[in-house]
Write a protein that holds these residues in place. Structure first.
Motif, PDB file in Angstrom:
ATOM      1  N   UNK A 121     -22.039 -19.868 -11.431  1.00  0.00           N
ATOM      2  CA  UNK A 121     -22.111 -21.246 -11.890  1.00  0.00           C
ATOM      3  C   UNK A 121     -23.273 -21.937 -11.203  1.00  0.00           C
ATOM      4  N   UNK A 122     -23.731 -22.994 -11.840  1.00  0.00           N
ATOM      5  CA  UNK A 122     -24.829 -23.770 -11.277  1.00  0.00           C
ATOM      6  C   UNK A 122     -24.330 -24.537 -10.063  1.00  0.00           C
ATOM      7  N   UNK A 123     -25.138 -24.547  -9.008  1.00  0.00           N
ATOM      8  CA  UNK A 123     -24.792 -25.241  -7.773  1.00  0.00           C
ATOM      9  C   UNK A 123     -25.724 -26.429  -7.576  1.00  0.00           C
ATOM     10  N   UNK A 124     -25.262 -27.490  -6.933  1.00  0.00           N
ATOM     11  CA  UNK A 124     -26.095 -28.686  -6.738  1.00  0.00           C
ATOM     12  C   UNK A 124     -27.098 -28.516  -5.608  1.00  0.00           C
ATOM     13  N   UNK A 125     -28.115 -27.720  -5.861  1.00  0.00           N
ATOM     14  CA  UNK A 125     -29.100 -27.382  -4.834  1.00  0.00           C
ATOM     15  C   UNK A 125     -30.453 -28.048  -5.051  1.00  0.00           C
ATOM     16  N   UNK A 126     -30.628 -28.800  -6.135  1.00  0.00           N
ATOM     17  CA  UNK A 126     -31.928 -29.347  -6.489  1.00  0.00           C
ATOM     18  C   UNK A 126     -32.523 -30.189  -5.359  1.00  0.00           C
ATOM     19  N   UNK A 127     -33.817 -30.038  -5.159  1.00  0.00           N
ATOM     20  CA  UNK A 127     -34.519 -30.822  -4.156  1.00  0.00           C
ATOM     21  C   UNK A 127     -34.519 -30.232  -2.771  1.00  0.00           C
ATOM     22  N   UNK A 128     -33.833 -29.120  -2.553  1.00  0.00           N
ATOM     23  CA  UNK A 128     -33.785 -28.522  -1.218  1.00  0.00           C
ATOM     24  C   UNK A 128     -34.923 -27.529  -1.038  1.00  0.00           C
ATOM     25  N   UNK A 129     -35.273 -27.293   0.218  1.00  0.00           N
ATOM     26  CA  UNK A 129     -36.308 -26.325   0.565  1.00  0.00           C
ATOM     27  C   UNK A 129     -35.735 -24.961   0.904  1.00  0.00           C
ATOM     28  N   UNK A 130     -34.432 -24.906   1.149  1.00  0.00           N
ATOM     29  CA  UNK A 130     -33.826 -23.640   1.509  1.00  0.00           C
ATOM     30  C   UNK A 130     -32.481 -23.836   2.154  1.00  0.00           C
ATOM     31  N   UNK A 131     -31.987 -22.780   2.766  1.00  0.00           N
ATOM     32  CA  UNK A 131     -30.684 -22.747   3.409  1.00  0.00           C
ATOM     33  C   UNK A 131     -30.884 -22.529   4.912  1.00  0.00           C
ATOM     34  N   UNK A 132     -30.093 -23.214   5.701  1.00  0.00           N
ATOM     35  CA  UNK A 132     -30.126 -23.021   7.153  1.00  0.00           C
ATOM     36  C   UNK A 132     -28.777 -22.478   7.613  1.00  0.00           C
ATOM     37  N   UNK A 133     -28.808 -21.420   8.396  1.00  0.00           N
ATOM     38  CA  UNK A 133     -27.601 -20.807   8.929  1.00  0.00           C
ATOM     39  C   UNK A 133     -27.566 -20.956  10.440  1.00  0.00           C
ATOM     40  N   UNK A 134     -26.447 -21.436  10.942  1.00  0.00           N
ATOM     41  CA  UNK A 134     -26.192 -21.394  12.389  1.00  0.00           C
ATOM     42  C   UNK A 134     -25.175 -20.288  12.600  1.00  0.00           C
ATOM     43  N   UNK A 135     -25.582 -19.288  13.361  1.00  0.00           N
ATOM     44  CA  UNK A 135     -24.867 -18.026  13.398  1.00  0.00           C
ATOM     45  C   UNK A 135     -24.425 -17.683  14.811  1.00  0.00           C
TER      46      UNK A 135
END
Length: 200
Positions: A100-114
Motif C-alpha cells: 500500500x502507499x505510505x505517507x512518505x512524500x517530501x522526505x529525504x530518507x529513513x533514519x534508524x537508531x539501532x
C-alpha cells in the motif's frame, strides 16, 4: 534524522522493548528506531485499532527450512523471532506489510537508531510499477552488539534486488513511489534471531 528543507521531523518508529523481551539469549536482541524525515505521523502502532496485515515470508518458498513468526504482544508491540537456517540452500527470513502507499512524500530518507546484535538487516520497499517478486528495493544496515548507533538510509541508497542479485537499468525508488515495507534477515549466518517493534 535525515531532514528535508524547511520541515519538522516525523517519527517513524520501530522500538524494541528489552525489559519485556522473551528471548533466552539477550545478545541476539536488536533494537531499531526508524525516523521518517517528513512532518509528524506514526505509520503503525500495533494497537487494537491498527488494521495492518503483517505476514512472514521465508526461504521455505524455495525449499529452505528457516522459520520465523510475527505477532502482536500483550504489551502492544510487534515481535518477530525465529531461526535462520542455511539447510537446503536457504538463508533468509522476513516479515512485511501488505502493498500500500505510505505517507512518505517530501522526505529525504529513513533514519534508524539501532541497538543491535551485530547482524546486518535489510529494509526493503516495493516500487510502484515495478514487479520484483523475489526482492524489492533494498538497503542494508549494520548493528553493533549492545551499542546504540544511528544509521541514515537516503532514498538514493535503495537498490533494486531480485533473488539476492542487483537488477540494472530500473528507475530509482522515491518516497512517492514506495509501497509496503519489508524487514529481511539475509546475512547467511545460521542461528536464532528475535526483534520486537513498538511502532512504525
Amino acid at each position: 534524522m535525515i531532514g528535508n528543507s524547511g520541515s519538522s521531523g516525523r517519527i517513524f518508529r520501530l522500538n524494541m522493548n528489552l525489559d519485556t523481551f522473551p528471548c533466552r539469549n539477550p545478545d541476539m536482541i536488536a533494537s531499531l528506531l526508524l525516523t521518517l524525515a517528513t512532518s509528524g505521523q506514526t505509520l503503525y502502532d500495533f494497537g487494537p485499532a491498527d488494521d495492518s496485515r503483517w505476514t512472514t515470508v521465508h526461504d521455505t518458498v524455495m525449499g529452505g527450512v528457516s522459520r520465523g513468526e510475527v505477532r502482536r504482544t500483550a504489551a502492544g508491540t510487534l515481535l518477530f523471532e525465529g531461526f535462520l537456517s542455511l539447510d537446503n540452500n536457504g538463508g533468509f527470513t522476513s516479515f512485511r506489510t501488505r502493498d500500500r502507499k505510505l505517507p512518505l512524500e517530501g522526505s529525504d530518507g529513513i533514519e534508524l537508531r539501532v541497538k543491535g546484535d551485530g547482524r546486518t538487516y535489510i529494509l526493503s520497499f516495493d516500487r510502484e510499477g515495478i514487479g520484483l517478486f523475489g526482492g524489492g528495493y533494498w538497503q542494508r544496515f549494520g548493528t553493533q552488539p549492545g551499542e546504540w548507533t544511528t544509521v541514515r538510509l537516503p532514498w538514493s541508497g535503495f537498490e533494486p534486488v531480485n533473488f539476492g542479485r542487483k537488477v540494472p537499468n530500473l528507475p530509482e525508488l522515491t518516497p512517492e513511489t514506495a509501497r509496503g515495507l519489508t524487514v529481511y534477515l539475509y546475512d547467511k549466518k545460521e542461528g536464532p534471531f528475535a526483534v520486537e517493534f513498538d511502532s512504525f
